[in-house]
Every structure is written in structure tokens, then in C-alpha cells.
Scaffold this motif. Structure first.
Motif: not given
Length: 448
Positions: A415-435
Motif C-alpha cells: 500500500q505504501a509503495r502504491a501511494k509513493d508511485m501515485e505521488e511520483q506519477r502526479l509529480s511527473a505530470w505536474r513537471q510535464l505541464e510546467a515544462a
């Protein structure tokens, strides 16, 4: 000038069988059977009432005569059912029962409105000729079971063609007719040993056509009832032919949408196989998993009930062969949003034999099922499912607390890994949008 309607045969007054000498009875029997072979229109009760009544009386007398106990053996006494009488009797029966069945209700509805869906609540069609047909079937049944019927003679008339035509009638919409057909065919199977392989093969072919072509047949349940009795009598070790019948016909009978109509009889046949030969349990369970319903919840409840009966007769070695795919499927059922499916899956833990199989293989089964139980505890909407899940979870804890804690720890980490991966995914999307926004400047409008 229109042609005159065909007239029924003229009635000739015939004496009762008991009123003539034994030597004259065969000739009188043949004359009475000619009357029985006359057909009448039963949709109109006003047509030929005297002739219909005469035929009914002849049928009643013939039924009584055929089922009457044979007199004491006497070398000089004529046979009660000589060959020419048997030939006339089977011919008269055939003329009455082998007829085109009326169009099925769903076919009639489709002719009027091609888009009409079949209505499962429709009343079954009841044949207006049944009062006479019933007596004809009764005569056939009495003839088949009579000790005076010598199979060496009778098999010339109750032959393969007769059996096939009898099987065709199982599609009758009249449940009374199907009930008689079931009894008659079962008795033919019991008495005519020479026909047994052919009958089994012919029933097989009915099933194949139903499963792979039409998915419509009214008599599948009745045919399965006959087979339930036949399977019960299989000798051990079981022939390869019977095992092929299980895998090629019985297990695929779980596929059609209408399985609920005949599921009780099908389940009985399947369980009989496993009780006869426990090594078939793996074949049966994998077959059930192959045809497991995806979106039909009522069908899923039926499958779980059948699965419990099969597991009841399953030995540890066969259980181990299929337990991984089996408990993956049970895990999916536990998480079903349809509470009856989840509830029925949880009821498996009320069975002591199944619990003992699980306990022996807990190191494999616990990790597969644990996540499904935790999901139910945290998020299932139904209170009953919630309570049953808690009971099963406690059973696991009492069975092996160390393994339980290990599974729990793995689940928490997952569950913790899944939560971390979800946060990483959202962070990656935010970076893409900013770029993307930076690269486009004022030329691009981002749509949120």
C-alpha cells in the motif's frame, strides 16, 4: 368444387380383449392398434368426439393389457405380444408421438416483432392433445418395461432411428411430455443394453448442438437427469469415453446464458463424476474457472455453490494442483460489489473440509486472499459481507498468527509503495505541464 376433407376411419365395434379366446387376441390387438394409429384434431373439441372417445378407450384397454402380469408359464399358450403385434404397437405409437413440434414461443414472438426479447416468465405451451398423448406414452412405457417384451425382438422396432426421434421430442415445450420422455428413455437405456453407447453418443450430440449452435433447447434438464442416473452406474476404473464426455460436453454446459434452468441437474452430474473418481476434481475445477461468468452475478452464485460441492469431494493432491488459480478467482468474488456473490464466497469458510484443505496449504493461499479480505474490511458497502469477512480474517489469525502478520506487513508495504508511485506519477505530470507551459509561452492555451 373444393375437395372434401379427409374422413376419419369408420368405427367398427370391437369386442374387449378379455372377452375373446387367447388364440384370437393377437388379431384383435392389431385391429385395436389400427384405431390407435388414427390421428384427430384436438384443437377443436367438437370434431369427431365419438372417434376420439373410441380411441381413448382402446388406449386404456391396451395399457391395461400390456402391463397385466403374465399368466403362469405354459408351453402351448400363445405369446401375449407376438412379433406382428409388437411391430403394429410401435408403429401406432410412432404415428402419434413423432410429429412436428409447434413453433417455440420465442420464435412466434420474433415472427411478429423481430426485436422482441424472449420472456422467461412465459407460461409453458400445453399440448391440447395431451390427454390422448399421455395414454400413448403410457402404452410405450408399459411396453418397454413389460417382462413379455423380449429385447431380441423389440430392438428391431425400438431401434436407433426410434431413439433419435424420441430424443428430438425432448425439445417439446410441454413439461408433462418431457417428464414422460425422460422416464421412457431411461427405461430403454436400462433394458436395451445394445443401445447404451448409441444413446450416450446421441445425448452428447444434443448437448454439442445446444452449446455451440442454438443455445436453445427445452429438455437439457431432463436429459441431465437421465445422465445423473447413468453416471451413478459407471464402473471403476472409469472408461476414457466417459472422461471425454465430462470434459467435452458436461463442463462446457456451464457456458450458455440459460444455465440457471438446468444447473441443479448439471451440478449433480459433475459432482457424481468427482465422487466416482476423485482424480477428476482438478479437471472439473479448472473447467469451472474457464467458464466463470464475468458480468452475470446470479450465475456466479450458482458456480460458487457448485464449487463448494466439488471441493467437498476433492482430495489434497488434486486441490494443490488448482489452488492458485482457484483462490485468485475466489479473491475476486470476495471483492464483488454484488453482496450475494461476496457472501456466497465467504460461506466457503463454513465448510470444515474446505477449511482443512486451506489450512494444509495456508502458506500459498493466505497471501493470495489476504488483500481481498483487507479491502472488504476497509471499503465494502455491505454490513453482512463486512461481518463475514471479519470472521474469516480472525480464522486466519487463529490458524497461523505468524503468517498472518507477515501477510499484513507485506500488504502495508504494498500500500505504501502504491501511494509513493501515485505521488511520483502526479509529480511527473505536474513537471510535464510546467515544462509544456514554459515551452509554449503565450502561443498555447492549456486546457485543465
Amino acid at each position: 368444387q373444393p375437395a372434401a376433407a379427409p374422413q376419419p376411419p369408420l368405427l367398427e365395434p370391437l369386442p374387449l380383449l378379455r372377452d375373446v379366446a387367447a388364440a384370437d387376441r393377437p388379431g384383435l390387438l392389431v385391429r385395436k392398434l389400427r384405431l390407435v394409429a388414427a390421428l384427430f384434431d384436438f384443437t377443436d373439441s367438437l370434431k369427431h368426439p365419438r372417434e376420439k372417445e373410441a380411441k381413448r378407450q382402446a388406449l386404456l384397454e391396451l395399457v391395461d393389457y400390456v402391463q397385466a402380469p403374465s399368466p403362469a408359464a405354459n408351453a402351448n399358450a400363445p405369446a401375449r405380444l407376438p412379433e406382428n403385434v409388437q411391430e403394429a404397437l410401435v408403429a401406432a405409437i410412432s404415428v402419434n408421438v413423432f410429429r412436428p413440434l409447434p413453433p417455440a414461443l420465442h420464435e412466434s414472438a420474433a415472427a411478429i416483432d423481430p426485436g422482441a426479447a424472449p420472456d422467461d416468465e412465459e407460461e409453458p405451451y400445453l399440448d391440447p392433445a395431451w390427454p390422448h398423448l399421455q395414454l400413448v406414452y403410457e402404452l410405450l412405457l408399459r411396453y418397454v418395461v413389460s417382462p413379455d417384451t423380449d429385447t431380441k425382438v423389440a430392438k428391431r422396432y425400438v431401434d436407433h432411428a426410434f431413439v433419435l426421434r424420441l430424443l428430438d421430442l425432448f425439445d417439446s415445450e410441454d413439461p408433462r411430455e418431457r417428464e414422460y420422455l425422460k422416464t421412457v428413455l431411461h427405461r430403454i437405456y436400462g433394458k436395451f443394453m445394445v443401445h447404451r453407447p448409441f444413446i450416450r453418443k446421441a445425448i452428447n450430440n444434443v448437448f454439442y448442438r445446444f452449446i455451440f449452435e442454438t443455445e436453445r433447447h427445452n429438455g437439457i434438464g431432463e436429459l441431465l437427469e437421465i445422465l445423473g442416473s447413468i453416471i451413478n452406474g459407471f464402473a471403476l476404473p472409469m472408461k476414457e469415453e466417459h472422461k471425454l464426455f465430462l470434459s467435452r460436453a458436461l463442463i462446457p454446459l456451464h457456458k450458455p446464458k440459460s444455465v440457471a434452468i438446468y444447473h441443479q441437474q448439471l451440478s449433480y452430474c459433475i459432482v457424481q463424476f468427482v465422487e466416482k473418481d476423485y482424480k477428476l476434481a482438478d479437471t472439473v475445477i479448472r473447467g469451472l474457472l474457464k467458464y466463470w461468468p464475468v458480468i452475470n452475478c446470479q450465475k456466479e452464485v450458482l458456480f460458487l455453490g457448485e464449487l463448494e460441492e466439488v471441493l467437498e469431494a476433492t482430495q489434497p493432491a488434486e486441490f494443490q494442483r488448482c489452488m492458485v488459480p482457484l483462490f485468485k478467482q475466489i479473491g475476486r468474488c470476495l471483492n464483488s460489489s454484488h453482496f450475494q456473490v461476496a457472501e456466497r464466497a465467504l460461506f466457503l469458510w463454513n465448510n470444515d473440509h474446505i477449511v482443512s484443505l486451506i489450512a494444509q496449504n495456508r502458506s500459498v493461499i493466505f497471501p493470495i486472499i489476504f488483500e481481498a479480505l483487507e479491502r472488504n474490511i476497509t471499503s465494502h458497502w455491505n454490513q453482512a459481507v463486512h461481518g463475514l469477512t471479519a470472521n474469516v480474517r480472525k480464522m486466519f489469525l487463529d490458524m497461523d498468527s505468524e503468517l498472518f502478520e507477515e501477510c499484513q506487513q507485506q500488504y502495508i508495504e504494498k500500500q505504501a509503495r502504491a501511494k509513493d508511485m501515485e505521488e511520483q506519477r502526479l509529480s511527473a505530470w505536474r513537471q510535464l505541464e510546467a515544462a509544456a507551459a514554459k515551452a509554449s509561452g503565450d502561443d498555447m492555451v492549456l486546457v485543465n
